[in-house]
Design a protein around this motif. Structure first.
Motif, short mmCIF file in Angstrom:
data_model
loop_
_atom_site.label_atom_id
_atom_site.label_comp_id
_atom_site.label_asym_id
_atom_site.label_seq_id
_atom_site.Cartn_x
_atom_site.Cartn_y
_atom_site.Cartn_z
N ALA A 52 0.84 -1.20 0.00
CA ALA A 52 0.00 0.00 0.00
C ALA A 52 0.88 1.25 0.00
O ALA A 52 0.60 2.21 -0.73
N ALA A 53 1.94 1.25 0.80
CA ALA A 53 2.84 2.40 0.86
C ALA A 53 3.49 2.64 -0.50
O ALA A 53 3.67 3.80 -0.92
N ALA A 54 3.85 1.57 -1.20
CA ALA A 54 4.48 1.70 -2.51
C ALA A 54 3.53 2.36 -3.52
O ALA A 54 3.95 3.20 -4.33
N LEU A 55 2.26 1.99 -3.49
CA LEU A 55 1.28 2.61 -4.38
C LEU A 55 1.14 4.09 -4.08
O LEU A 55 1.09 4.93 -4.99
N LEU A 56 1.10 4.43 -2.80
CA LEU A 56 0.87 5.82 -2.41
C LEU A 56 2.05 6.74 -2.71
O LEU A 56 1.85 7.93 -2.93
N ARG A 57 3.25 6.19 -2.72
CA ARG A 57 4.40 7.06 -2.99
C ARG A 57 4.75 7.14 -4.48
O ARG A 57 5.62 7.91 -4.86
N ASP A 58 4.07 6.36 -5.30
CA ASP A 58 4.32 6.37 -6.74
C ASP A 58 3.66 7.60 -7.35
O ASP A 58 2.45 7.67 -7.51
N ARG A 59 4.46 8.58 -7.71
CA ARG A 59 3.93 9.85 -8.19
C ARG A 59 3.35 9.77 -9.60
O ARG A 59 2.77 10.75 -10.10
N ARG A 60 3.50 8.64 -10.25
CA ARG A 60 2.84 8.46 -11.55
C ARG A 60 1.35 8.20 -11.37
O ARG A 60 0.58 8.31 -12.33
N ARG A 61 0.97 7.89 -10.16
CA ARG A 61 -0.44 7.58 -9.86
C ARG A 61 -1.08 8.75 -9.11
O ARG A 61 -0.53 9.23 -8.13
N ASP A 62 -2.24 9.18 -9.55
CA ASP A 62 -3.02 10.12 -8.75
C ASP A 62 -3.74 9.35 -7.66
O ASP A 62 -4.12 8.18 -7.85
N VAL A 63 -3.94 9.97 -6.53
CA VAL A 63 -4.57 9.32 -5.39
C VAL A 63 -5.86 10.05 -5.02
O VAL A 63 -5.85 11.28 -4.86
N TYR A 64 -6.93 9.31 -4.89
CA TYR A 64 -8.23 9.85 -4.50
C TYR A 64 -8.61 9.25 -3.15
O TYR A 64 -8.33 8.08 -2.89
N VAL A 65 -9.25 10.05 -2.31
CA VAL A 65 -9.57 9.62 -0.95
C VAL A 65 -11.05 9.83 -0.68
O VAL A 65 -11.58 10.92 -0.97
N VAL A 66 -11.71 8.81 -0.11
CA VAL A 66 -13.14 8.94 0.18
C VAL A 66 -13.46 8.26 1.51
O VAL A 66 -12.85 7.25 1.87
N GLY A 67 -14.39 8.86 2.25
CA GLY A 67 -14.85 8.27 3.50
C GLY A 67 -16.35 8.21 3.55
O GLY A 67 -17.05 8.73 2.67
N GLY A 68 -16.87 7.61 4.62
CA GLY A 68 -18.30 7.49 4.80
C GLY A 68 -18.84 8.53 5.76
O GLY A 68 -18.19 9.54 6.05
N ARG A 69 -20.02 8.27 6.30
CA ARG A 69 -20.70 9.24 7.17
C ARG A 69 -19.84 9.62 8.37
O ARG A 69 -19.73 10.79 8.71
N ILE A 70 -19.23 8.64 9.02
CA ILE A 70 -18.36 8.88 10.17
C ILE A 70 -16.89 8.91 9.74
O ILE A 70 -16.11 9.75 10.21
N THR A 71 -16.51 8.01 8.85
CA THR A 71 -15.09 7.85 8.51
C THR A 71 -14.56 8.95 7.58
O THR A 71 -13.37 8.98 7.29
N ARG A 72 -15.43 9.86 7.16
CA ARG A 72 -14.92 10.94 6.30
C ARG A 72 -13.91 11.81 7.05
O ARG A 72 -13.05 12.44 6.43
N SER A 73 -14.02 11.86 8.38
CA SER A 73 -13.03 12.62 9.15
C SER A 73 -11.65 11.97 9.05
O SER A 73 -10.62 12.65 8.99
N LEU A 74 -11.62 10.63 9.01
CA LEU A 74 -10.36 9.92 8.82
C LEU A 74 -9.82 10.16 7.41
O LEU A 74 -8.61 10.32 7.21
#
Length: 291
Positions: A130-152
């Protein structure tokens, strides 16, 4: 025993998968494919769907530490009940069995045990992948949470945005999500948070983006969001606590550890981004200076 709250049936299957026979592995995969509903029917129905014999079902149940299929099925029913518990029902269950110790101690004990059990389940390869995917700058990263987990999700996004570019926090209104998907390309990453009382919109988003070749990193609970079957990397975090609400403490621990791993691996770039950000803070006078 596998039916204890320390380990789900799915956990037991994964832990013992290498020790199963070919037929038992076929059965295990069938159970995990539609977990836990797949194991709630009759033993005959489960055997037929899996393409194995009923004695195979019994043997695997015993390998998982149960007395037989009925005991395994009872554990699955208990897990299903736990995943759909409302906050009021959760509070009542905890209150009935609460020991005569202060809530601080009880909560600390629960969280500590959650952390211990979670760390036993997270593999180094899963975390590093997971860390390798996140540090790969060739990939854009999108983040989504739910009703409570959106704060995370917001917390994760804010920190990762300092470390690298190409970060997008998806708005909570699911009606706008197709606009975000429009910009996603094959190989990009979606980081999603989805815990029990799993949200239909998160599953639909996961199905849509993974069909387009987007990698899914999922933060879920010990029972596992339906989206887990689509995830490239999935973190099953223990969340139960003596409260009407689930605990996010251990989820936040894993999130922060992952942020630290990416930051450490990309420190030269991250350090420069931080330097520029501090200059911007000074220019905008966003923080109070005491000297």
């Amino acid at each position: 025993m596998s039916s204890s709250r320390d380990q789900t049936v799915a956990d037991g299957i994964r832990d013992r998968f290498q020790d199963l026979t070919r037929a038992e592995r076929q059965l295990a995969n069938a159970i995990l494919a539609n977990y836990p509903v797949s194991g709630l029917g009759s033993i005959t129905a489960l055997a037929e769907v899996s393409g194995v014999s009923t004695p195979t079902v019994v043997r695997m149940a015993k390998k998982l530490g149960f007395g037989g299929f009925p005991e395994l099925q009872a554990a699955l029913r208990a897990e299903l009940e736990a995943t759909i518990s409302s906050p009021i029902a959760k509070h009542d269950r905890w209150a009935e069995s609460a020991p005569d110790t202060h809530i601080l101690n009880r909560f600390a004990e629960a969280v500590t045990e959650n952390l211990r059990q979670t760390l036993r389940q997270i593999g180094i390869e899963e975390f590093d992948g997971a860390a390798a995917l996140l540090r790969d700058r060739r990939r854009d990263v999108y983040v989504v949470g739910g009703r409570i987990t959106r704060s995370l999700a917001d917390y994760f996004f804010t920190h990762m945005q300092v470390i690298r570019s190409g970060l997008t926090l998806i708005a909570p209104n699911s009606n706008t999500w197709p606009h975000y998907v429009l910009n996603m390309k094959e190989g990009d990453v979606l980081v999603a948070f989805d815990v029990r009382r799993y949200e239909h919109d998160v599953l639909r988003l996961a199905e849509t983006v993974t069909a387009r070749g987007v990698k899914l990193i999922l933060f879920t609970d010990q029972w596992g969001s339906p989206a887990a079957k689509l995830a490239t990397h999935s973190f099953r975090v223990r969340i139960e606590a003596p409260s009407a609400w689930d605990s996010s403490v251990v989820t936040l621990f894993v999130v922060e550890a992952l942020i630290a791993a990416v930051q450490t691996a990309t420190w030269s770039e991250t350090k420069e981004r931080m330097r520029i950000l501090e200059e911007l803070f000074d220019q905008t006078k966003i923080f109070r200076k005491f000297v």
